[in-house]
Enzyme design. Structure first.
Site, PDB file in Angstrom:
ATOM      1  N   SER A  37      77.012  -9.342 -23.443  1.00 23.43           N
ATOM      2  CA  SER A  37      77.642  -9.181 -21.896  1.00 23.43           C
ATOM      3  C   SER A  37      79.054  -8.125 -22.029  1.00 23.43           C
ATOM      4  O   SER A  37      80.067  -8.678 -21.180  1.00 23.43           O
ATOM      5  CB  SER A  37      77.753 -10.434 -21.113  1.00 23.43           C
ATOM      6  OG  SER A  37      76.572 -10.738 -20.735  1.00 23.43           O
ATOM      7  N   SER A  38      79.028  -7.387 -22.959  1.00 20.84           N
ATOM      8  CA  SER A  38      80.366  -6.656 -22.744  1.00 20.84           C
ATOM      9  C   SER A  38      80.574  -5.713 -21.456  1.00 20.84           C
ATOM     10  O   SER A  38      81.805  -5.707 -20.925  1.00 20.84           O
ATOM     11  CB  SER A  38      80.538  -5.642 -23.773  1.00 20.84           C
ATOM     12  OG  SER A  38      79.298  -4.549 -23.961  1.00 20.84           O
TER      13      SER A  38
ATOM     14  N   GLY B 183      76.542  -3.374 -26.766  1.00 22.05           N
ATOM     15  CA  GLY B 183      74.770  -3.404 -27.012  1.00 22.05           C
ATOM     16  C   GLY B 183      74.262  -4.402 -27.849  1.00 22.05           C
ATOM     17  O   GLY B 183      73.094  -4.461 -28.367  1.00 22.05           O
TER      18      GLY B 183
ATOM     19  N   ASP C 235      67.600 -15.295 -13.702  1.00 21.45           N
ATOM     20  CA  ASP C 235      68.524 -15.274 -12.643  1.00 21.45           C
ATOM     21  C   ASP C 235      67.995 -14.169 -11.701  1.00 21.45           C
ATOM     22  O   ASP C 235      68.285 -14.573 -10.292  1.00 21.45           O
ATOM     23  CB  ASP C 235      69.811 -14.688 -13.353  1.00 21.45           C
ATOM     24  CG  ASP C 235      69.876 -13.525 -13.954  1.00 21.45           C
ATOM     25  OD1 ASP C 235      68.815 -12.766 -14.316  1.00 21.45           O
ATOM     26  OD2 ASP C 235      71.019 -12.944 -14.298  1.00 21.45           O
TER      27      ASP C 235
ATOM     28  N   GLY D  64      74.316  -7.628 -26.504  1.00 22.94           N
ATOM     29  CA  GLY D  64      73.687  -8.678 -25.619  1.00 22.94           C
ATOM     30  C   GLY D  64      74.419  -9.596 -25.364  1.00 22.94           C
ATOM     31  O   GLY D  64      74.122 -10.965 -24.851  1.00 22.94           O
TER      32      GLY D  64
ATOM     33  N   ASP E  23      75.659 -12.725 -15.867  1.00 24.40           N
ATOM     34  CA  ASP E  23      76.906 -12.402 -16.702  1.00 24.40           C
ATOM     35  C   ASP E  23      78.006 -12.391 -16.173  1.00 24.40           C
ATOM     36  O   ASP E  23      79.304 -12.677 -16.739  1.00 24.40           O
ATOM     37  CB  ASP E  23      76.329 -10.970 -17.540  1.00 24.40           C
ATOM     38  CG  ASP E  23      75.037 -11.007 -18.024  1.00 24.40           C
ATOM     39  OD1 ASP E  23      74.540 -12.188 -18.400  1.00 24.40           O
ATOM     40  OD2 ASP E  23      74.562 -10.086 -18.486  1.00 24.40           O
TER      41      ASP E  23
HETATM   42  C1  GLA Z   1      70.983  -9.408 -18.948  1.00 20.00           C
HETATM   43  C2  GLA Z   1      71.343  -9.474 -17.401  1.00 20.00           C
HETATM   44  C3  GLA Z   1      71.391 -10.643 -16.940  1.00 20.00           C
HETATM   45  C4  GLA Z   1      70.096 -11.469 -17.313  1.00 20.00           C
HETATM   46  C5  GLA Z   1      69.494 -11.590 -18.629  1.00 20.00           C
HETATM   47  C6  GLA Z   1      68.244 -12.041 -19.068  1.00 20.00           C
HETATM   48  O1  GLA Z   1      71.875 -10.049 -19.683  1.00 20.00           O
HETATM   49  O2  GLA Z   1      72.390  -8.627 -17.232  1.00 20.00           O
HETATM   50  O3  GLA Z   1      71.453 -10.705 -15.671  1.00 20.00           O
HETATM   51  O4  GLA Z   1      68.757 -11.064 -16.422  1.00 20.00           O
HETATM   52  O5  GLA Z   1      69.694  -9.961 -19.241  1.00 20.00           O
HETATM   53  O6  GLA Z   1      68.271 -13.662 -18.711  1.00 20.00           O
END
Ligand code: GLA
Length: 403
Positions: free
Chosen positions: A143-144, A139, A54, A141, A189
């Site tokens: 996206s909280s 934590g 991204d 991964g 996210d």
């Molecule tokens: C985290 C970041 C995202 C993206 C991912 C890896 O979730 O917040 O923007 O870069 O890592 O794909």
């Protein structure tokens, strides 16, 4: 500022979105003696494929999941934000006229950062009383943080009767995370937390910000396995990867006129000019360039209902993240390896930034229990950790209800 800590509530947090919204409403009503003016909930996400692309202007394919952060909120007659985080048993009182990042109570930096950038855009904000409750593990991964930003943004917008196009909300939330919280994340996210759709993944072009929902086929499950490894190294290593990508572009630009980001670099370019690059930078570039290609091919595979091909691309993505981008860890590799030996598994890979957090596994429905059983049996002796296993569904993005 006032900060106090009380023991977290014992009430179990239910994974159903409606129940989560009901429970945050109850907590608000119990605490403040009136029903909230609005309730907002924003989901976490898995990324099916397109990792670390991204921020290179590339492609990603995330989906919003059945874990969310909910906020119940009402306006206040003053200029303060009284925010209670139910999961943490912590309350913060912030002054809208003096918002700045704080070390203690850093969770409040997410809503505060969003409020800060709304104010900077010239939007007048009234004070607010808020209760936050969520069931996205922190934590892990999933996206909280983005879910909290998006829920906060819609709570502020709703209370102040302001409408804003979703893309502007997404950019504002990313900015809050980049420039207020201080994490230089990409846009994926926040994007998926706003624009997820039930039973669909979301293909995002992170350069043009064009997006399209891609239906997810029936007959398969997506299992999410939390390794139990907190992403401790994540932000420093994450920023380092960003710098390595930028260094690659900088060096290649002397030979490939007009390139701006790794999005513009092809596998052919890397063959031709790769030897100019530092070997580590070359590996990072190789991951991003091949991953962008895998996203495009994955979407073709999904549209053709070719789940075998889709799964193979997931495996290839994991291998590249492990060997080229070097953001996996032994626990993530263990989950991937265990899942890959179970019948009916189509593909598996780490998801999110890496260095711990979660792996995902795409499996034909009838084999789901077999995968769960194998992970429960084989993961703990290999790693000394207990796996956190969920079968996830794909849900809609942020929702708002007003009283
Ligand atoms: C985290 C970041 C995202 C993206 C991912 C890896 O979730 O917040 O923007 O870069 O890592 O794909």
């Amino acid at each position: 500022m006032r900060s106090r800590t009380i023991p977290p509530s014992r009430k179990p947090v239910n994974s159903s979105r409606t129940e989560l919204e009901q429970s945050v409403t109850e907590v608000f009503t119990d605490k403040y003696g009136a029903v909230p003016a609005c309730v907002v909930s924003a989901p976490g996400r898995v990324n099916l494929i397109g990792e670390h692309t991204d921020y290179n202007d590339g492609f990603v394919l995330p989906a919003a999941i059945n874990r969310a952060t909910a906020i119940a909120a009402s306006p206040r007659p003053d200029h303060s934000l009284l925010i209670h985080a139910e999961n943490l048993g912590a309350t913060m009182l912030l002054d809208l006229k003096d918002l700045h990042p704080r070390k203690t109570g850093s969770w409040s930096n997410y809503p505060a950062g969003v409020a800060h950038f709304l104010l900077k855009q010239g939007i007048t904000l009234r004070g607010a009383t808020m209760v936050i409750r969520g069931d996205i593990p922190r934590g892990a991964g999933l996206s909280s943080s983005a879910a909290l930003e998006v829920a906060s943004a819609y709570a502020f917008l709703t209370l102040n009767e302001v409408t804003m196009p979703p893309l502007d909300v997404i950019k504002l939330c990313q900015r809050a995370e980049n420039d207020f919280v201080g994490v230089k994340c990409g846009i994926m996210d926040q994007f998926i937390s706003c624009l997820g759709k039930k039973d669909h993944a979301l293909l995002i072009d992170c350069r043009s910000l064009d997006y399209v929902h891609v239906p997810f086929p029936a007959g398969v499950h997506l299992i999410v396995c939390d390794t139990g490894v907190k992403r401790a190294l994540a932000s420093s290593e994450y920023n380092k990867r960003r710098e390595e990508c930028a260094a690659g572009v900088c060096c290649l630009a002397s030979r490939i006129p007009g390139i701006q980001m790794l999005r513009d670099v092809t596998p052919g370019h890397l063959m031709e000019f790769g030897e100019l690059l530092d070997p580590v930078v070359l590996k990072r570039c190789r991951h991003v360039v091949t991953e962008n290609d895998r996203v495009t091919r994955s979407v073709d595979a999904l549209r053709a209902n070719d789940l075998v091909q889709f799964g193979n691309l997931m495996y290839a993505s994991h291998a590249s993240l492990r060997d080229n981008y070097e953001v996996s860890c032994p626990e993530l590799d263990a989950v991937v390896e265990i899942c890959s030996r179970v019948d009916g598994v189509l593909g598996t890979r780490m998801t999110g930034a890496g260095f711990g957090g979660c792996a995902i596994c795409l499996v034909r429905e009838v084999y789901t229990d077999a995968v769960i059983e194998r992970l429960q049996r084989e993961y703990p002796p290999r790693t000394g950790k207990t796996p956190g296993i969920t079968v996830c569904t794909f849900e809609q993005g942020v929702t708002v209800s007003s009283a």
